[in-house]
Design an enzyme around this catalytic site. Structure first.
Site, PDB file in Angstrom:
ATOM      1  N   ASN A 184     -48.621 -64.342 -24.934  1.00  0.00           N
ATOM      2  CA  ASN A 184     -47.942 -62.979 -25.207  1.00  0.00           C
ATOM      3  C   ASN A 184     -47.182 -62.322 -24.295  1.00  0.00           C
ATOM      4  O   ASN A 184     -46.636 -61.336 -24.385  1.00  0.00           O
ATOM      5  CB  ASN A 184     -49.123 -62.088 -25.797  1.00  0.00           C
ATOM      6  CG  ASN A 184     -50.226 -61.646 -24.364  1.00  0.00           C
ATOM      7  OD1 ASN A 184     -49.896 -61.932 -23.347  1.00  0.00           O
ATOM      8  ND2 ASN A 184     -51.102 -60.977 -24.717  1.00  0.00           N
ATOM      9  N   LYS A 185     -46.770 -62.836 -23.408  1.00  0.00           N
ATOM     10  CA  LYS A 185     -46.023 -62.190 -22.141  1.00  0.00           C
ATOM     11  C   LYS A 185     -44.384 -62.186 -22.255  1.00  0.00           C
ATOM     12  O   LYS A 185     -43.932 -62.958 -23.433  1.00  0.00           O
ATOM     13  CB  LYS A 185     -46.181 -62.630 -20.632  1.00  0.00           C
ATOM     14  CG  LYS A 185     -47.681 -62.265 -20.366  1.00  0.00           C
ATOM     15  CD  LYS A 185     -47.779 -60.986 -19.907  1.00  0.00           C
ATOM     16  CE  LYS A 185     -49.418 -60.686 -19.795  1.00  0.00           C
ATOM     17  NZ  LYS A 185     -50.585 -61.392 -19.237  1.00  0.00           N
ATOM     18  N   ASN A 186     -43.642 -61.837 -21.766  1.00  0.00           N
ATOM     19  CA  ASN A 186     -42.336 -61.741 -21.845  1.00  0.00           C
ATOM     20  C   ASN A 186     -41.476 -62.998 -21.677  1.00  0.00           C
ATOM     21  O   ASN A 186     -40.541 -63.212 -22.430  1.00  0.00           O
ATOM     22  CB  ASN A 186     -41.373 -60.860 -20.860  1.00  0.00           C
ATOM     23  CG  ASN A 186     -41.426 -59.424 -21.131  1.00  0.00           C
ATOM     24  OD1 ASN A 186     -42.381 -59.058 -22.207  1.00  0.00           O
ATOM     25  ND2 ASN A 186     -40.619 -58.505 -20.612  1.00  0.00           N
TER      26      ASN A 186
END
Ligand SMILES: *Cc1c(COP(=O)(O)O)cnc(C)c1O
Length: 375
Positions: A184-186
């Site tokens: 779910n990170k960039n």
């Protein structure tokens, strides 16, 4: 699991990174090797950092940073409580004692120099910052404080990839910084991480401990560069693998575009929410700051019922979250230190959906849902 109309976060895997993974599998070399080296070189170029070491997760990277920085029993390390627990665990893994700092305010939910300075004592060896939601926060101010007081700055930049302050990438302000490639990170791959540092000794130590404390890698031996190995430290298996390294390397080229799209959505959120009472977004980027826009966070007015708010959005198909249940409230870290602002924020904060390909319709749905839930 409900099917969300607007999920909190979402990943679209595109053709170039799929091709990179397929080519890697076809190459026949899957464990850490040349593609990991390419990824590390690309991160040095992207962040301006002299050394980059890719790992199996950001948690592994943080652990290697703490060990490379020489943290151990008897040392105190100032950490935010309003963070993912890995920021704290990785300090504690070394035997060092995490000392929790309160946040500055509801608008600025991170410790600033004013919260950190009174906690610095004889045993303080390091301060860990966390770029909350991707906001550079007080990174520069705390870097100056750390320098002045002769303690190390270490950065948990799991949210901060793509952000900067005064043109300097988040993660490169301290002795070392860690990024996450969690799903779910960039820059999502699933599981993966990377640390950057300008400290050659820390880099060497981290590289050694990443792979069992062994003096050569199987890739070196495969290449005929080494016949044997010695083990000179009790290390770990914190390696990334080649398919993931290739995937992340490919996607790094699109990171800035993704962050720009997140930034556009952030502006539209702020604009639309300003007409709705009862909810206040956390601070936008300040002077000279470039926000990584990992999360869109807001605070409900004190008299609002957050559970009811989140349930109303959930019923409308909109996923929300809370970043974070504070670490000092977990059984393992519960002590007598009270952090009133962190506790207040944690009871009122809500994270709204944000991802690069979020559509206008989806944003309007979240805003309308928010307005209805607070009317
Ligand atoms: C996600 C995250 C981590 C851990 O990252 P992993 O790659 O999942 O190990 C650490 N700190 C913060 C603030 C995070 O959000």
């Amino acid at each position: 699991m409900p099917k969300w109309t607007v999920p909190l976060a979402d990943v679209v895997v595109e053709e170039p990174e799929l091709q990179a993974v397929i080519e890697t599998y076809k190459s026949g070399w899957l464990s850490m090797g040349p593609r990991t080296e390419e990824l590390e070189a690309a991160f040095c170029a992207y962040t301006g950092s002299p050394y980059a070491i890719a790992t199996s997760s950001c948690t592994a990277a943080l652990h290697l940073i703490c060990l490379g920085a020489g943290l151990g029993p008897g040392d105190e390390v100032i950490v935010p409580s309003l963070t993912f627990v890995a920021t704290v665990n990785t300090v504690a893994y070394t035997g060092a004692t995490p000392v929790f700092a309160d946040i500055a305010s509801m608008e600025q939910p991170w410790p600033t120099a004013a919260e950190v300075e009174p906690l610095i004592g004889d045993k303080t060896k390091a301060i860990v910052t966390m770029a909350y939601g991707g906001h550079p926060g007080a990174t520069a101010e705390i870097a100056a404080l750390a320098e002045e007081r002769g303690v190390m700055l270490l950065e948990d930049a799991a949210h901060g990839l793509g952000g900067s302050q005064a043109g300097r990438a988040l993660g490169t302000w301290g002795r070392a910084g860690a990024y996450s490639f969690f799903s779910n990170k960039n820059l999502p791959v699933g599981e993966g991480g990377l640390l950057v540092t300008g400290d050659a000794e820390l880099a060497d130590r981290a590289r050694l401990l990443r792979s069992h404390g062994m003096t050569s890698l199987s890739w070196d031996r495969h290449q005929g560069h080494a016949q044997a190995y010695d083990v000179v430290a009790m290390g770990f298996n914190y390696r990334i693998d080649e398919p993931r390294a290739a995937f992340v390397r490919e996607r790094l080229g699109r990171l800035d575009d993704d962050v720009r799209r997140r930034a556009q959505l952030d502006v539209r959120y702020r604009d639309a929410l300003s007409a709705i009472g009862g909810i206040e977004p956390t601070a936008p980027a300040g002077e000279g700051q470039s926000h990584a826009h990992h999360l869109f966070t807001a605070v409900l007015d004190e008299d609002r019922d957050r559970e009811a708010f989140r349930n109303a959005l959930s019923a409308a198909g909109i996923q929300t979250s809370v970043h974070y249940p504070p670490a000092h409230g977990f059984s393992i870290y519960a002590g007598d230190r009270s952090l009133p602002r962190t506790d207040a924020y944690a009871s009122r904060a809500v994270t709204l959906p944000l991802f690069p390909h979020m559509t206008s319709d989806q944003l309007v749905e979240v805003v309308d849902g928010t307005a209805a839930a607070l009317s």
